[in-house]
Design a protein around this motif. Structure first.
Motif, PDB file in Angstrom:
ATOM      1  N   ASN A  34       0.815  -1.219   0.000  1.00 41.36           N
ATOM      2  CA  ASN A  34       0.000   0.000   0.000  1.00 41.36           C
ATOM      3  C   ASN A  34       0.842   1.259   0.000  1.00 41.36           C
ATOM      4  O   ASN A  34       0.495   2.243  -0.670  1.00 41.36           O
ATOM      5  CB  ASN A  34      -0.949  -0.004   1.208  1.00 41.36           C
ATOM      6  N   ASN A  62       4.007 -12.638  -4.775  1.00 44.84           N
ATOM      7  CA  ASN A  62       2.993 -12.136  -3.851  1.00 44.84           C
ATOM      8  C   ASN A  62       2.983 -10.609  -3.833  1.00 44.84           C
ATOM      9  O   ASN A  62       1.927  -9.974  -3.902  1.00 44.84           O
ATOM     10  CB  ASN A  62       3.258 -12.688  -2.447  1.00 44.84           C
ATOM     11  N   SER A  65       1.584  -9.124  -7.094  1.00 39.88           N
ATOM     12  CA  SER A  65       0.132  -9.255  -7.130  1.00 39.88           C
ATOM     13  C   SER A  65      -0.539  -8.227  -6.227  1.00 39.88           C
ATOM     14  O   SER A  65      -1.530  -7.593  -6.611  1.00 39.88           O
ATOM     15  CB  SER A  65      -0.258 -10.675  -6.702  1.00 39.88           C
ATOM     16  N   ARG A  66       0.020  -8.051  -5.021  1.00 34.45           N
ATOM     17  CA  ARG A  66      -0.576  -7.103  -4.060  1.00 34.45           C
ATOM     18  C   ARG A  66      -0.494  -5.662  -4.570  1.00 34.45           C
ATOM     19  O   ARG A  66      -1.475  -4.922  -4.496  1.00 34.45           O
ATOM     20  CB  ARG A  66       0.144  -7.211  -2.714  1.00 34.45           C
ATOM     21  N   SER A  68      -0.075  -4.575  -7.645  1.00 33.01           N
ATOM     22  CA  SER A  68      -0.920  -4.455  -8.837  1.00 33.01           C
ATOM     23  C   SER A  68      -2.388  -4.309  -8.457  1.00 33.01           C
ATOM     24  O   SER A  68      -3.122  -3.495  -9.026  1.00 33.01           O
ATOM     25  CB  SER A  68      -0.721  -5.678  -9.733  1.00 33.01           C
ATOM     26  N   SER A  69      -2.818  -5.092  -7.470  1.00 31.44           N
ATOM     27  CA  SER A  69      -4.216  -5.058  -7.031  1.00 31.44           C
ATOM     28  C   SER A  69      -4.571  -3.711  -6.411  1.00 31.44           C
ATOM     29  O   SER A  69      -5.632  -3.142  -6.690  1.00 31.44           O
ATOM     30  CB  SER A  69      -4.459  -6.183  -6.025  1.00 31.44           C
ATOM     31  N   VAL A  70      -3.661  -3.185  -5.561  1.00 32.45           N
ATOM     32  CA  VAL A  70      -3.916  -1.882  -4.922  1.00 32.45           C
ATOM     33  C   VAL A  70      -3.986  -0.777  -5.975  1.00 32.45           C
ATOM     34  O   VAL A  70      -4.876   0.084  -5.935  1.00 32.45           O
ATOM     35  CB  VAL A  70      -2.830  -1.560  -3.874  1.00 32.45           C
ATOM     36  N   LYS A  72      -4.717  -1.093  -9.122  1.00 35.68           N
ATOM     37  CA  LYS A  72      -5.918  -1.301  -9.937  1.00 35.68           C
ATOM     38  C   LYS A  72      -7.140  -0.707  -9.255  1.00 35.68           C
ATOM     39  O   LYS A  72      -8.002  -0.088  -9.897  1.00 35.68           O
ATOM     40  CB  LYS A  72      -6.126  -2.800 -10.189  1.00 35.68           C
ATOM     41  N   ASP A  73      -7.216  -0.879  -7.942  1.00 35.14           N
ATOM     42  CA  ASP A  73      -8.330  -0.293  -7.176  1.00 35.14           C
ATOM     43  C   ASP A  73      -8.318   1.230  -7.248  1.00 35.14           C
ATOM     44  O   ASP A  73      -9.361   1.874  -7.102  1.00 35.14           O
ATOM     45  CB  ASP A  73      -8.264  -0.737  -5.710  1.00 35.14           C
ATOM     46  N   THR A  77      -3.061   1.467 -13.942  1.00 32.83           N
ATOM     47  CA  THR A  77      -2.709   0.190 -14.571  1.00 32.83           C
ATOM     48  C   THR A  77      -1.225   0.069 -14.897  1.00 32.83           C
ATOM     49  O   THR A  77      -0.807  -0.868 -15.557  1.00 32.83           O
ATOM     50  CB  THR A  77      -3.524  -0.012 -15.870  1.00 32.83           C
ATOM     51  N   THR A  79       2.706  -0.681 -15.042  1.00 32.67           N
ATOM     52  CA  THR A  79       3.628  -1.723 -14.579  1.00 32.67           C
ATOM     53  C   THR A  79       5.075  -1.256 -14.698  1.00 32.67           C
ATOM     54  O   THR A  79       6.001  -2.002 -14.389  1.00 32.67           O
ATOM     55  CB  THR A  79       3.451  -3.011 -15.412  1.00 32.67           C
TER      56      THR A  79
END
Length: 719
Positions: A34, A62, A65-66, A68-70, A72-73, A77, A79
């Protein structure tokens, strides 16, 4: 996104050096992901990137993924604004950029740990032939010397680990074989480092000849390249403007220097870890003092001490262990083994409350023997599974042999389980299959060898296995492989036919080299990705063995594959099967060593073997790190060698390295106990037992006695 009170100051970080000591279950991955995402969202990293460094490939995935997910929210996008990699991947990136700076050919290859086993074994074997055997025997006690014929091979496997550890120590302290040779005159005739020198020289020579660097070379040379080349240093300092390091209690000195140098210009370095979970120092070059020093010197320090994983009762027990160690440990120098950072319950966030139980979920008891412990534990597992089928169960033990025994007993009762150890059944199954297949191919009309092959190909939990093996015993191989079989039980017939088809695929291959034959076998048997990787490693090993000994037969190779004690396959499996992450699931029992449990959690944990030998608290205890078959002056050759290295570097070294090593073991063992306790969410069983007083004198650990008294007091207090 809502954050806990202990996380808010961390999320307010804008730059500089920041230390984040974090207790078990505090959410280190969550907060790093975060914070990295917030820096990217606010574009504070521009024109560079955010770099996250960790130590396991599974952790890399891991974190990616974390983050990227945060992002994305947040509707982002990108990278290209962050990179996540292991410390060795970072070192590789640095060295690939300018290998010439440190005199390395740009075509260099990285010696993976599987091939490293071949090369180091080769160096040891050559040394052994050239007077090394005599030197090794001279280190043995008189009693051990009489047992050398029976036990010697096992002791040589131990010696591989000793040599590996000391060569790593030499490399990380920038002592090359050439430098070491100049130092030899300052070493005694019986110096352990003097004995290791020739192995080190041969190993290094082989690497240079083949154009390889090992992982220690990679770190040392990457650091040297950064120091020597200003443009290279500027490039990486500009590329990464914010650096995060995870699990930094496990860092070694060179790793710390690399990250400090890359972050030197920006000054933005965040290191996250837990001193109380430092459990690798006695068998690696990591040292928790590097993180401890950073915590003292960092511009900011914020402790994440809210632990959302465990119930209040388990948190209280962990905190009691810290308090006991710091105030009442019987060895004065062990009173700082655990840092004074107590776990707190999560407050302020309704969605992240600690687990709550109506009953007191902790028990502590001891039994008369290890056999009684196994029986009692399995009985309790069966009962817990029936009452709470949706909850996860972990069984934690000190050593690999315990894992194998418990897992074997569970499987015999058709209880599904996963093994997390260096000799787990799934790790050696591939070598069993390959060994039995080669053994059968060497004598394809032998019904006993055919039966052994079918036995290992069929899952032990298969209901038809016994009937299939009985049927095979009454037939000939040629009729079976031609599928001239007539079984009344169609399910049994279908199962056997499937296995025979797999065998026929192997039999149909044209004459090939044995290493290619092994690869063909792995393809024919539809192995998993991990198992195929293991088969490829075995093929490489066999190719290497045949190159050294062209007359090797299928039978001789199969014997090596079926030898469970062969260290080369143990090392291979450690590397290959640790690449993947693991997540406990309800319905399957996890059986793990305490070391392998780090980073995991279960609803119910059985912590077994809390004996004096496994968790010593006193200096006069028996220590597993001591090699009983060596003379008194060599009982801990790794500790002795490390002390000699320090003296060669001009440091004082220890007057009594064996005493210092014992203190290190005591400190690490209590941290290991702390790690094991904090794996539990709701239920925890602490179990000790008495050893056989004649052959295995042992008794409950001092820690068990102290914790049991605390638990009984809490149980009485709660009614």
């Amino acid at each position: 996104m809502a954050f806990r009170d202990d996380q808010i100051p961390i999320m307010e970080y804008t730059g500089g050096t920041m230390a984040v000591p974090a207790v078990p279950g505090a959410g280190k991955t969550f907060i790093v992901a975060n914070l990295a995402a917030r820096i990217i969202e606010e574009r504070r990293h521009k024109p560079g990137k955010v770099l996250v460094v960790t130590y396991m490939n599974s952790a890399v995935n891991n974190f990616k993924s974390r983050i990227s997910s945060v992002l994305k929210d947040k509707g982002i996008t990108t990278t290209n604004d962050y990179e996540v990699m292991t410390i060795h991947s970072l070192a590789m990136k640095i060295l690939r950029d300018r290998p010439d700076v440190v005199g390395v050919n740009e075509e260099f290859g990285i010696l993976d740990d599987v091939r490293k086993v071949f090369y180091l074994n080769e160096a040891i074997e050559e040394w052994r032939k050239n007077n090394g055997e005599r030197i090794f025997k001279s280190l043995l006690t008189d009693k051990a010397a009489t047992n050398y014929r029976d036990k010697g091979q096992d002791w040589w496997k131990d010696f591989f680990s000793i040599a590996d550890c000391l060569i790593s120590e030499l490399k990380l302290n920038d002592i090359s074989p050439e430098k070491l040779r100049k130092y030899l005159e300052f070493l005694s005739h019986n110096s352990i480092i003097r004995h290791i020198y020739e192995i080190y020289r041969l190993y290094t020579k082989r690497l240079k000849t083949e154009g390889y660097l090992d992982y220690n070379d990679l770190l040392v040379l990457a650091y040297k390249a950064l120091l020597r080349d200003e443009k290279l240093r500027d490039k990486f300092q500009s590329r990464y403007t914010f650096i995060f390091e995870d699990e930094c209690q496990d860092s070694n000195l060179v790793q710390c220097k690399i990250l400090a140098l890359i972050s030197e210009n920006s000054g933005n370095l965040v290191r996250v870890g837990d001193l109380n979970q430092s459990i690798m120092g006695t068998f690696t070059s990591s040292d928790p003092r590097f993180f401890a020093d950073f915590c003292k010197d960092a511009e900011e320090k914020h402790v994440m001490n809210m632990a959302g994983r465990s119930s209040k009762e388990i948190i209280d027990l962990a905190n009691f262990l810290v308090e006991y160690a710091r105030s009442n440990h019987p060895v004065q120098r062990c009173r700082e083994a655990l840092a004074e950072q107590k776990l707190r319950l999560v407050t302020g966030l309704e969605d992240f409350k600690n687990p709550q139980l109506e009953e007191y979920g902790i028990q502590a008891y001891y039994l008369d023997s290890w056999d009684e412990v196994k029986k009692d534990t399995i009985k309790k597992i069966i009962d817990f599974k029936s009452r709470c089928p949706e909850k996860t169960i972990g069984v934690l033990v000190p050593y690999n042999n315990h894992v194998t025994e418990i897992a074997g007993d569970l499987r015999r009762l058709n209880i599904e389980c996963d093994e997390l150890s260096n000799t787990a059944e799934k790790r050696i199954r591939v070598t069993k299959v390959l060994g039995n297949m080669l053994r059968f191919l060497g004598e394809p009309d032998n019904i006993h060898k055919f039966m052994s092959l079918i036995d290992v190909l069929i899952d032990d939990n298969s209901e038809e296995k016994e009937e299939i093996l009985e049927f095979i015993s009454k037939n000939k191989v040629d009729s079976l492989v031609r599928s001239d079989i007539n079984l009344e039980n169609t399910k049994v017939s279908r199962h056997l036919s499937e296995k025979i088809k797999e065998i026929n695929k192997v039999l149909s291959v044209s004459q090939s080299s044995i290493d290619n034959l092994i690869l063909h076998i792995s393809t024919s048997l539809n192995l998993s990705t991990e198992d195929k990787a293991m088969a490829q490693a075995v093929a490489s090993f066999v190719k290497y063995e045949i190159k050294e000994n062209p007359s090797l037969t299928l039978e001789e190779i199969s014997e090596q594959l079926l030898d469970n004690k062969k260290s080369v396959f143990k090392h291979m499996s450690d590397i290959i099967y640790d690449l993947q992450g693991y997540e406990p699931v309800p319905g399957r029992v996890t059986v793990a060593t305490c070391h392998k449990s780090k980073g995991l959690e279960w609803d119910c944990v059985f912590l077994l073997c809390l004996t004096e030998y496994n968790f010593p608290a006193l200096l006069n205890a028996r220590f597993r790190s001591d090699y009983y078959y060596f003379k008194k002056e060599y009982t801990n050759p790794v500790a002795l060698g490390k002390s000699e290295i320090q003296k060669l570097l001009g440091e004082r070294g220890y007057d009594n390295p064996f005493l210092e090593a014992k203190i290190d073991v005591l400190n690490e063992k209590i941290r290991l106990l702390y790690v094991a306790i904090t794996r539990a969410r709701e239920y925890l069983y602490l179990v000790a037992h008495n050893g056989n007083q004649r052959f295995n004198p042992d008794k409950p650990s001092k820690y068990f006695e102290v914790l049991q008294k605390f638990i009984e007091g809490e149980r009485t207090r709660k009614g």
